[in-house]
Each structure stands twice: as structure tokens, then as C-alpha cells.
Design a protein around this motif. Structure first.
Motif, PDB file in Angstrom:
ATOM      1  N   MET A 158      37.500  46.217  36.587  1.00 28.03           N
ATOM      2  CA  MET A 158      36.626  45.254  35.924  1.00 28.03           C
ATOM      3  C   MET A 158      36.907  43.836  36.417  1.00 28.03           C
ATOM      4  O   MET A 158      35.985  43.045  36.645  1.00 28.03           O
ATOM      5  CB  MET A 158      36.836  45.325  34.413  1.00 28.03           C
ATOM      6  N   GLN A 204      34.251  41.445  38.286  1.00 37.08           N
ATOM      7  CA  GLN A 204      33.844  40.200  37.644  1.00 37.08           C
ATOM      8  C   GLN A 204      34.357  38.942  38.340  1.00 37.08           C
ATOM      9  O   GLN A 204      33.674  37.928  38.370  1.00 37.08           O
ATOM     10  CB  GLN A 204      34.328  40.190  36.183  1.00 37.08           C
ATOM     11  N   TYR A 205      35.560  39.044  38.854  1.00 38.37           N
ATOM     12  CA  TYR A 205      36.177  37.837  39.401  1.00 38.37           C
ATOM     13  C   TYR A 205      36.539  37.943  40.878  1.00 38.37           C
ATOM     14  O   TYR A 205      37.035  36.987  41.456  1.00 38.37           O
ATOM     15  CB  TYR A 205      37.454  37.501  38.618  1.00 38.37           C
ATOM     16  N   ASN A 258      32.181  38.474  44.107  1.00 38.76           N
ATOM     17  CA  ASN A 258      31.417  37.842  43.041  1.00 38.76           C
ATOM     18  C   ASN A 258      31.802  36.373  42.928  1.00 38.76           C
ATOM     19  O   ASN A 258      32.417  35.931  41.973  1.00 38.76           O
ATOM     20  CB  ASN A 258      31.691  38.576  41.728  1.00 38.76           C
ATOM     21  N   ASN A 280      30.991  34.405  39.698  1.00 40.60           N
ATOM     22  CA  ASN A 280      31.505  34.830  38.410  1.00 40.60           C
ATOM     23  C   ASN A 280      30.431  35.345  37.448  1.00 40.60           C
ATOM     24  O   ASN A 280      30.383  34.971  36.292  1.00 40.60           O
ATOM     25  CB  ASN A 280      32.258  33.687  37.729  1.00 40.60           C
ATOM     26  N   HIS A 290      29.329  37.859  35.088  1.00 39.11           N
ATOM     27  CA  HIS A 290      30.095  38.852  34.349  1.00 39.11           C
ATOM     28  C   HIS A 290      29.309  40.132  34.132  1.00 39.11           C
ATOM     29  O   HIS A 290      28.912  40.455  33.022  1.00 39.11           O
ATOM     30  CB  HIS A 290      30.570  38.273  33.018  1.00 39.11           C
ATOM     31  N   ARG A 291      29.121  40.826  35.202  1.00 35.06           N
ATOM     32  CA  ARG A 291      28.379  42.079  35.124  1.00 35.06           C
ATOM     33  C   ARG A 291      29.088  43.054  34.189  1.00 35.06           C
ATOM     34  O   ARG A 291      30.294  43.255  34.266  1.00 35.06           O
ATOM     35  CB  ARG A 291      28.275  42.699  36.523  1.00 35.06           C
ATOM     36  N   VAL A 292      28.293  43.648  33.338  1.00 39.91           N
ATOM     37  CA  VAL A 292      28.829  44.656  32.430  1.00 39.91           C
ATOM     38  C   VAL A 292      29.016  45.965  33.190  1.00 39.91           C
ATOM     39  O   VAL A 292      28.098  46.412  33.868  1.00 39.91           O
ATOM     40  CB  VAL A 292      27.862  44.883  31.246  1.00 39.91           C
ATOM     41  N   ILE A 328      39.115  43.573  26.097  1.00 37.85           N
ATOM     42  CA  ILE A 328      37.778  43.663  26.666  1.00 37.85           C
ATOM     43  C   ILE A 328      36.771  43.598  25.527  1.00 37.85           C
ATOM     44  O   ILE A 328      37.121  43.814  24.372  1.00 37.85           O
ATOM     45  CB  ILE A 328      37.574  44.967  27.479  1.00 37.85           C
ATOM     46  N   GLN A 387      29.686  46.095  24.724  1.00 35.00           N
ATOM     47  CA  GLN A 387      28.285  45.724  24.593  1.00 35.00           C
ATOM     48  C   GLN A 387      27.506  47.014  24.396  1.00 35.00           C
ATOM     49  O   GLN A 387      27.502  47.880  25.271  1.00 35.00           O
ATOM     50  CB  GLN A 387      27.831  45.003  25.863  1.00 35.00           C
ATOM     51  N   TYR A 432      31.349  47.312  29.205  1.00 38.04           N
ATOM     52  CA  TYR A 432      32.455  46.428  28.851  1.00 38.04           C
ATOM     53  C   TYR A 432      32.577  45.246  29.804  1.00 38.04           C
ATOM     54  O   TYR A 432      32.199  45.313  30.963  1.00 38.04           O
ATOM     55  CB  TYR A 432      33.774  47.204  28.856  1.00 38.04           C
ATOM     56  N   VAL A 433      33.146  44.191  29.256  1.00 37.64           N
ATOM     57  CA  VAL A 433      33.459  42.994  30.043  1.00 37.64           C
ATOM     58  C   VAL A 433      34.854  42.538  29.637  1.00 37.64           C
ATOM     59  O   VAL A 433      35.245  42.689  28.479  1.00 37.64           O
ATOM     60  CB  VAL A 433      32.458  41.857  29.737  1.00 37.64           C
TER      61      VAL A 433
END
Lengths: 161, 161
Positions: B18, B22-23, B27, B30, B32-34, B64, B67, B74-75
DNA sequence: TTAAGTACGATCATATAAGTCGGAGTTAGG
DNA sequence: CCTAACTCCGACTTATATGATCGTACTTAA
């Protein structure tokens, strides 16, 4: 998590006890009195049979020496300072590693996720640190309870990843 | 010995994944793809149901955020650098300690040998070092596999016991 | 010769971990 | 407002590791 097994605990207790008896203040002349399983078990409230097996294992790994017959028992095979915690744990529980696949030898170890494992390398470093820590401590460091042992463990600042 | 549980492994893998999504380099903005459970499970060959529970646990511990609904998942709840390995392990497996009786709080912990235990104090120090080590490392340190993490762990020379 | 010890393997009990299943609660998109 | 794609939650089963016990054989001091 990260818990030691009872066997490992027992092994350390026994070795500490033997070390104290043989090399402690009470024994300025280093008379290597043989101590038997029963004595250790009663002293520490450990199941006799189980402790016996632990001591046998330690003997097989040449950390202690057995003496048969009546008045028999065990004696440390070498000085307390020459028996590291890491050695003891490995004798009792096999190679110590944070995960199965983290032993340099078995690169083919049982890990189906190997190729998809993104955490192997960093965890190997963690493991290395722990092993190093356990290797740096010996039975001698556990004598004379209550002791004061100062151990440092840190990740240096500014390390490049 | 000292082995991490599969759940703990899965948790670390998932978080690393994750974090990278995300980071990571891929990417730069930034976003924040789920990511959902299935995606992670397939990527790492982890049993879906089990991973799901692990992620739920992580969510409960607010590492985390979940969603719901389709396109859900999750994020990371905070930056990778703010999630330590120690926190993750504790979330999954409860308080980490080398033995049951080594948590400062439960001094009355379940250990009949307490009064006859000669190794408690030294082992507490060992444990402290390990916890400190695990606390000093974060998910960030596990990104960009294969990484190079340098960790030192030592007992200073000349320490008085 | 015998009693006190170790040596060793087999076995059982229990605890923990790993993995599975079924159903309930959410929500984007049609 | 319905449905499919998700998370959520708890109970369940199975597998494996650990802890502990038992029986017996071997060794040796007295």
C-alpha cells in the motif's frame, strides 16, 4: 509475539544456575561441583522430565558435560562468558530467524510467496541485528542476579536506503 | 525461534504494498489510490479471507482506513514513516515480549517461577533492545525493495554489570 | 549388587496459529 | 431503488508446535 519457549527459558535458567554455582562469588576457588537435574528443577519449579530433556539437548550441543551414575549430573562445558544466548537458543529451538525463509542457506526454503515477497530484505536486516544482539550476550551477563545489563540497539541516523 | 507469524508477515507485506502504491516512485503526485483486499492477496499469493482479517485488524488499530462499497478498499491512515514495525506487530499479535512475564504492567503475570526466576532482569534488557529496534524501523524503511537498510545493534564494550 | 543418576524415544495433551465459512452492513453505479 | 462489489465480524475447523509424561535402557559410585 517474539516469545521465548518454555524450553528456552528453562535452558537459560539452568545455565545461569550452573554458572553461579560453579563460577559465582560463592565459589571463589572454581570448584566445578556437579549439579543434577533434580536440584535445578526443584530450585526453579520446573517439571523434572522436561528439564532433563533440555539438559540432554544442551549436552548434545556440547554446552554442558554430563556425568553418569550416582553423584552424577552436569557441568558447564566452558566458561559462562563463552556461552552466548544465541547459541543456547539455537541449540534448543533450531536456527533462529524471524521467518522460515530467512536462513542464508535454505534459499529454496518453504515459501511460496518468495517471488512476491517484498519484505524479505529489510526483515533480514532486522533479524541480523537481533542475532547479533543475542550473540553479544553470554551466560556470564546473566549471573549475579539482579544484574544491570546495558544494551544498546539503534538505527543510525541518516542512513541511506 | 523468534519467528514472525504468517499474519504478521501478511500485514507487513500489505502495508509495504500500500505504501508503495500510494507513496512510491510510481506515484509522484501522491494520489491515494484505494487498494482492495483481493488485489493485495493476488499480488502476494495470500489467502484472501485471512488477509481480510489482518487488514480489518490493522484498520481497527487505525493504521489503515477502510472505504466501503464497490471501488472500496484500504488506504494508509498516515505516512509510511509514521508506521513502525513494532506498532504493526503489536496490532496483530498483541504486546510483544520475549516472555509472558516481561510486560512492565502485569508484574503479577502468569509465572509461577517468578520468585525463582534468575533470568528475568537480563532478558528484560534484551527485550527492550529488540523493541527499540523494531520501533526505530517503519514501513517507509521497507519500501523500494530491494532496499538497503543498515541497522546496528551492539552491547557497548566495557559495560559494568 | 544396587540405587542414583543420565539417555532416549514414544506418546499424549493442550495451546496457538492458520485457514474457512456464512452472513450482515455499506455504497457506487445503473 | 436494486444490485454487485466491497468491507466487516464472529464462529468454526484444521494443522502444527509446544509442553509435559511415561517407560525403559544405560552408566557408575559406593
Amino acid at each position: 509475539m517474539l516469545k521465548l519457549s518454555k524450553k528456552a527459558d528453562y535452558a537459560l535458567m539452568a545455565l545461569q544456575y550452573m554458572a553461579t554455582v560453579q563460577y559465582g562469588e560463592m565459589n571463589a576457588f572454581n570448584i566445578h561441583r556437579v549439579v543434577n537435574t533434580k536440584e535445578i528443577a526443584e530450585e526453579h519449579l520446573i517439571p523434572l522430565e522436561l528439564l532433563a530433556k533440555v539438559l540432554q539437548t544442551l549436552a548434545k550441543h556440547e554446552m554442558i558435560e554430563s556425568q553418569n551414575g550416582p553423584k552424577g549430573g552436569y557441568v558447564l562445558a566452558r566458561e559462562p562468558g563463552a556461552i552466548s544466548i544465541a547459541q543456547v537458543l539455537e541449540a534448543i529451538e533450531g536456527p533462529l530467524g524471524i521467518a522460515d525463509c530467512y536462513h542464508e542457506k535454505d534459499d529454496h526454503a518453504a515459501c511460496d510467496q518468495m517471488e512476491h515477497c517484498n519484505i524479505r530484505t529489510p526483515l533480514l536486516k532486522v533479524q541480523e541485528s537481533i542475532v547479533q544482539l543475542l550473540s553479544s550476550m553470554s551466560i556470564e551477563d546473566m549471573m549475579a542476579e539482579p544484574p544491570l545489563i546495558i544494551v544498546e540497539s539503534r538505527k543510525p541516523e541518516g542512513v541511506q536506503l
